[in-house]
Write an enzyme that holds these catalytic residues in place. Structure first.
Site, mmCIF file in Angstrom:
data_model
loop_
_atom_site.group_PDB
_atom_site.id
_atom_site.type_symbol
_atom_site.label_atom_id
_atom_site.label_comp_id
_atom_site.label_asym_id
_atom_site.label_seq_id
_atom_site.Cartn_x
_atom_site.Cartn_y
_atom_site.Cartn_z
ATOM 1 N N LYS A 153 0.846 -1.186 0.000
ATOM 2 C CA LYS A 153 0.000 0.000 0.000
ATOM 3 C C LYS A 153 0.890 1.249 0.000
ATOM 4 O O LYS A 153 1.813 1.363 0.814
ATOM 5 C CB LYS A 153 -0.903 0.007 1.233
ATOM 6 C CG LYS A 153 -1.977 -1.083 1.223
ATOM 7 C CD LYS A 153 -3.056 -0.802 0.192
ATOM 8 C CE LYS A 153 -4.217 -1.781 0.321
ATOM 9 N NZ LYS A 153 -5.302 -1.478 -0.628
ATOM 10 N N ASP A 228 -9.564 -0.256 -9.514
ATOM 11 C CA ASP A 228 -10.273 -0.707 -8.318
ATOM 12 C C ASP A 228 -11.446 0.222 -8.067
ATOM 13 O O ASP A 228 -12.582 -0.062 -8.443
ATOM 14 C CB ASP A 228 -9.341 -0.774 -7.116
ATOM 15 C CG ASP A 228 -10.026 -1.299 -5.855
ATOM 16 O OD1 ASP A 228 -11.237 -1.569 -5.898
ATOM 17 O OD2 ASP A 228 -9.354 -1.427 -4.821
ATOM 18 N N LYS A 250 -14.414 -6.255 -6.456
ATOM 19 C CA LYS A 250 -14.677 -6.492 -5.032
ATOM 20 C C LYS A 250 -16.125 -6.968 -4.888
ATOM 21 O O LYS A 250 -17.061 -6.275 -5.309
ATOM 22 C CB LYS A 250 -14.475 -5.208 -4.223
ATOM 23 C CG LYS A 250 -13.064 -4.608 -4.314
ATOM 24 C CD LYS A 250 -12.049 -5.436 -3.554
ATOM 25 C CE LYS A 250 -10.662 -4.823 -3.619
ATOM 26 N NZ LYS A 250 -10.580 -3.500 -2.976
#
Length: 336
Positions: A153, A228, A250
């Site tokens: 990250k 994303d 997701k």
């Protein structure tokens, strides 16, 4: 059909930080759907970025309890038609859809990947995520959990220097996720240095709405770019074509396995790479993701590995990243 709800506060092993938030626990709702003394389980987690709380999930699912319990369950597609007719967020739909799919497979006595006509012979290895922290802490996390692929990250003051330091401590593949923290210029510039550092791809470097910026990035980046936050719903997949190399689906954000499978099909038709990611779910949510792995190029399903204590059994992830699929039907989930 009987509906059960259970609330959990999932404690993390370490504080988890991305570019916009930090947390030490994850609130979760687990749905149980029962038919003929067989129960399927699904999960959804709270998410401040999308204004989803454990309480809001509980309230909206309880609001439609009567409609769900009166439903004559035949298969997940039929059940999803009911969900689409109700006023539910995708996070709530996800928990219910995952439970319906798990139930369906258990009733048939077959795992979902077999029902879908795929094989567990070949699948991608999940990455293990290292949240933002000081360099020493991030290195310590890697040493605590040796892994073949790390997702790093990013969104710090000097991301390239951070990755450079991490690279000194492992030969593992790196993936980086900026969670919308970079500009187009930063992304293009960083891509060259990160490629030299053994980074496989960059995930969502720009703000989700910056399509013009992504067009310039995809034409100049030295690394593949995976969407994303820019790819939440099935209708977003076509928008990503020409702006990203691939998409990260997701389940909580798109509404479950049912829409996720449609997104995979469309992405393949557009020659986009396909990844499925997690939201720090327990093995309830992770086991559902695992059923999709034979259809994927990449997967991020380390959520249960980040927890101090899991709440369910299902998919087993070995120390080398390989999987042991449950022998029971559906997603193979059993609450502990």
């Amino acid at each position: 059909m009987q509906l059960q709800l259970k609330k959990y506060r999932l404690q993390l092993k370490h504080t988890f930080t991305i570019s916009r938030e930090s947390h030490d626990f994850q609130d979760s709702i687990v749905v149980g759907l029962s038919e003929d003394s067989v129960t399927g389980y699904g999960e959804s987690t709270s998410n401040p970025y999308y204004n989803i709380t454990q309480g809001s999930l509980e309230n909206e699912i309880n609001t439609v309890r009567n409609e769900i319990e009166k439903h004559e369950f035949t298969n997940p597609d039929n059940f999803y038609e009911l969900l689409n007719s109700l006023e539910l967020t995708n996070f709530a739909k996800c928990a219910l859809d995952l439970a319906a799919n798990d139930l369906y497979g258990k009733l048939l006595g077959k795992p979902l990947y077999k029902i879908w006509g795929t094989s567990s012979y070949k699948y991608p290895i999940t990455n293990f995520t290292i949240g933002i922290a000081d360099v020493d802490t991030m290195v310590a996390k890697m040493k605590e959990q040796p892994w073949p692929i790390y997702k790093i990250k990013l969104g710090t003051a000097d991301d390239v220097a951070l990755v450079t330091e991490l690279r000194k401590h492992t030969d593992a593949i790196f993936r980086v996720d900026a969670n919308c923290a970079w500009s187009a210029e930063e992304t293009i510039q960083n891509s060259s240095a990160l490629k030299d550092l053994g980074v496989e791809f960059i995930e969502q470097p720009l703000k989700a709405s910056n399509w013009e910026g992504m067009r310039s990035v995809i034409n100049a980046s030295q690394l593949p770019i995976i969407a994303d936050e820019s790819c939440i719903l099935p209708e977003d997949v076509s928008k990503c074509h020409g702006h990203f190399t691939g998409i990260n689906i997701k389940l909580t954000k798109c509404g479950g396995l049912t829409p996720a499978r449609k997104m995979i099909t469309e992405a393949r038709s557009l020659d986009l790479k396909v990844m499925v990611g997690c939201m720090t779910e327990s093995s309830v949510g992770i086991s559902a993701i695992a059923q999709l792995t034979p259809q994927l190029d990449y997967v991020d399903m380390d959520g249960a590995l980040l927890l101090k204590e899991d709440i369910a059994s299902g998919i087993q992830i070995n120390a080398d990243g390989s999987l042991i699929f449950p022998k029971t039907g559906g997603s193979g989930i059993h609450l502990l």
